[in-house]
Design an enzyme around this catalytic site. Sequence first.
Site, mmCIF file in Angstrom:
data_model
loop_
_atom_site.group_PDB
_atom_site.id
_atom_site.type_symbol
_atom_site.label_atom_id
_atom_site.label_comp_id
_atom_site.label_asym_id
_atom_site.label_seq_id
_atom_site.Cartn_x
_atom_site.Cartn_y
_atom_site.Cartn_z
ATOM 1 N N ASP A 77 -8.729 8.595 6.128
ATOM 2 C CA ASP A 77 -9.191 9.758 5.372
ATOM 3 C C ASP A 77 -10.041 10.685 6.203
ATOM 4 O O ASP A 77 -10.058 11.900 5.994
ATOM 5 C CB ASP A 77 -9.999 9.310 4.152
ATOM 6 N N GLU A 116 -9.359 11.408 -1.394
ATOM 7 C CA GLU A 116 -10.480 12.240 -0.931
ATOM 8 C C GLU A 116 -9.962 13.647 -0.724
ATOM 9 O O GLU A 116 -9.243 13.909 0.251
ATOM 10 C CB GLU A 116 -11.029 11.713 0.395
ATOM 11 N N HIS A 162 3.885 28.609 -3.378
ATOM 12 C CA HIS A 162 4.848 29.689 -3.603
ATOM 13 C C HIS A 162 4.833 30.602 -2.395
ATOM 14 O O HIS A 162 3.790 31.040 -1.949
ATOM 15 C CB HIS A 162 4.472 30.500 -4.854
ATOM 16 N N CYS A 204 9.604 28.653 -1.080
ATOM 17 C CA CYS A 204 10.779 29.505 -1.029
ATOM 18 C C CYS A 204 10.773 30.275 0.279
ATOM 19 O O CYS A 204 9.711 30.665 0.761
ATOM 20 C CB CYS A 204 10.743 30.527 -2.177
ATOM 21 N N SER A 230 13.416 27.317 -2.610
ATOM 22 C CA SER A 230 13.309 25.871 -2.696
ATOM 23 C C SER A 230 13.172 25.503 -4.151
ATOM 24 O O SER A 230 12.339 26.070 -4.862
ATOM 25 C CB SER A 230 12.059 25.381 -1.963
ATOM 26 N N SER A 232 12.859 22.822 -7.477
ATOM 27 C CA SER A 232 12.177 21.589 -7.842
ATOM 28 C C SER A 232 13.218 20.555 -8.263
ATOM 29 O O SER A 232 14.363 20.881 -8.572
ATOM 30 C CB SER A 232 11.193 21.847 -8.969
#
Lengths: 389, 563
Positions: A77, A116, A162, A204, A230, A232
């Site tokens: 992390d 985290e 986006h 996209c 792109s 989903s």
Amino acid sequence: MYLSYKLVIPLLFAILAACTDEQQKITKQVEKLFKGGSSHTNNWAVLVCTSRFWFNYRHVANALSVYRSVKRLGIPDSQIILMLADDMACNARNPRPGKVYNNKDETIDVYGSDVEVDYRGYEVTVENFIRVLTGRLPPDTPRSKRLSTDDRSNVLVYMTGHGGEDFLKFQDAEEISNVELADAFEQMWQKRRYHELLFIIDTCQAVSMYGKFYSPNIMSIASSQIGEDSLSHHVDPTIGVYIIDRYTYYLLEFLESTRPGSRKTMAQLFEICPRHQCISSTGVSTHLFRRRPDQTLVTDFFGSVRTVDTSDDFLHISPKSKALERSTDNVPLSRGHFSHVTQFLGDQLDQLKILPQPDKTSLGSKIERAASAAFLLVVVMAIIKSLIG
Amino acid sequence: MGKQRIKNYVNASLSDVIPIFNCDYARADNDKVSLYKDQESLSDPPSGLNFISNPAGFDSNNSKFKLEISPLTLFEKSLKDVCQTTNTISDEFTEAEQVQCRDVYTLPSTSYVEPDILYLLISVQNKHSAVEMLLYISLAVLLRAWLFAAPEFVSWLSSLPEVSTPLSSWHRVVEGISVLKQGGSIHEGDSYHGSTLLLIFMSRLQEYSPLLLYLMFATCDIVTSLALLRFAEKFIRNELIDIYKPDNDISSQSKSIKLNESGMKDIPLLISLLYLFNPFTIATCVSKCTLIFSNMFLALFLNASLSGSVFSTTLFLALATYESLYPIVLLFAAALCYYKYQKTSWTIYTCMLLTTLCFLMWLSLLFVIAYLHDESPESIVSHYSFILRVPDQTPNVGVFWYFFTEVFDHFQSFFLCVFQLNVIVFSIPMSIKLRSHPVCLSFILIGIVAALKSYPSLGDAGLWLSILPLWSHTFKYLRMAIVTSIMLITTAIVCPVMWNLWIGARSANANFFFASSLAYTTAQVLILTDVLLAYLKWHYHLREGVCPKLETSNEKAMIRLLN
């Protein structure tokens, strides 16, 4: 990558030992240690989700899925910068509070109890992202929010959200352009903040985002070409929104079958998500990358794999040992002369200018004082005369 | 018939006494004495002038009496039984008021007792004693000093947007002074947007002593109120003279609405007190806005415009224009005032030319002195460009800010032109209509500018509101007096409330504040138009009689403008 102490002491003895054929064999082994494969010593990841609002659940799930994979493959992390623009786990509309899923069978909670998030909510801005990459953060930034990479770090940069042609939208309010991103990476290169960089983007028209890169050692993967979106993958009816994007879904499928010691190569990674599965065509850019993708391991970027080799033998180390030659040594440095400019004001007090004091005794100011005094007198006399007369 | 020569009479008071009549003949009727220029016109009907004389000193035996002239000549009091056509002079006299006498006229006794009473003098100056005025002034100074001594109150007042605008705020003056001290340029940046000379003056005063600044603000208010006092006195006297001149065009049927001195004698004092103790004015003074200088110069301009001296008129107009750009619309009014009240007899075109030239001379002198300070042309026009371009949309009681916060950049210059034109364009038609009433013209233009300028505040309205009683004789023609006055007071109170709701309590929004300030501006405009209309109606009735009959009609048709 650190030499374990078991190797150091024998090596020291090796200096005292005479050069033998054994020495040659050891040298070859060490050379193979350093040269076979990548010569990076630490791995970092910068995972960015740039969208907010509940209906962009899938972007947060994307970023968290890659986070989970990357953590599982070994990056700690402290070496992951996770930027999530919105809080889906604790969103009032989440029917599964505290959990984020990337699949409708809800088997894996990618949020978990040990997540985290370094930059959350409104802290995910273009400015903060570029500051993280280039390291130009205010002096009081905590270490967990800094990308403290060096010239031996392999950095994975994963961005989702986006996007459009040549830009990526942050927070519904601002954008980062591909030129800015390219310049940020160049700054990283000039400051030697990465050894090799893998840039994955799932938006996209994603290919446009890596179109302007010009720094060496960058490999880029994009989920869609220019002019394509792109898409989903599927909806989870319980949650009510799309919960994962296609590219990341298949990326995850690939990574779930990868274990820390896996020898899978990047060339295999390029082949995931073909058009008939993803509907968009992925894009790949390797022209800036020095090594061949079929010789680059996936775990070079996604995992934090330490190459450890043990030996009881001694090694004679000389300063100009070929084994220790860096692959980056013959790369030309910056093209011009640049000097470091302090960014934050505390360092600049000595540069404040003192304004010159006005010259009070010059003729011009004397004339001005006399003229204004005379005029004032005229006005006062006129006032008195008009009031009395 | 005896000839009585009527002499000019000089009064020793501050005001000058206007010799109105140079008549040689007098005739007494029941309660009227008429004056005639020549013998032939003695048979004309009396012109309606009434006079009184003092009973003391009248000796009916040898018709020798001491003529004592009352400075408060009351026109309407009749001389009952003083003069009778039977040529006896009765003993009953009406009481006179204050007496100041200079000349003694001895009439030769003749066998005919023609009207012996001489006449003279109309001195309509109210000589309020200097003591009285000093008392009021010291009261005003004490009030301001008491308010100045509460710094929280002063800073709260300075923070009210209705009182202090970006143009006149004291904080900006302080910033400007400190920039000046460090040698920087005053007009660079967004700190001080007033005129250069004012800032230099205030910074020099402040160098001598900070107390001088407080003194200066109080002095400006006092000077303004004294200027308004003198202005009102002069105006009333001129109006009375205009009305009672023998060769004016006033109809005989308009007696009921004519001015009379008894009604008008308190007005100058009322005006100056209205200015001194007006809450708008006190707020402007105590919050130390630079608007106070504009008001002072405008009041001095009004005073000087009636004095017939073109230099002082244009000096004060140039000072007012240099302070804030809008008084330039009063240039026509200055020229018309000069034409009307001049001591020479030039034509209107000459007057206009002379006024413009003098004005330009004073204004260029001011510009030259301002330029000398900084050697840069910016110091001359930067405050003009702030007034004209309106770059700062801080809320105030005006109409500019709300519109310009939301206008698109593409249209900004167009709407700027429209709004500025809205302020300035009224000067031309008003000057044409009110060319024979230049003081009313000045008043209306001051009022319009105060309501519609780019950064107005309450102090702008305070000036013309205190001049309003000057037209009290026309108030019977006002159509919406109650509505507009209550509207003005209410909106002036509601504006700070809405500001507090919006900014302080965060429960309202800008529309509330703008609505109340828009209603305030509307109230001002309504009052102005109402007063203008009332004045014009009053003048019409003065010329045509109170119930003039229509000429073209045989029936009993009347024009009646009185409500």
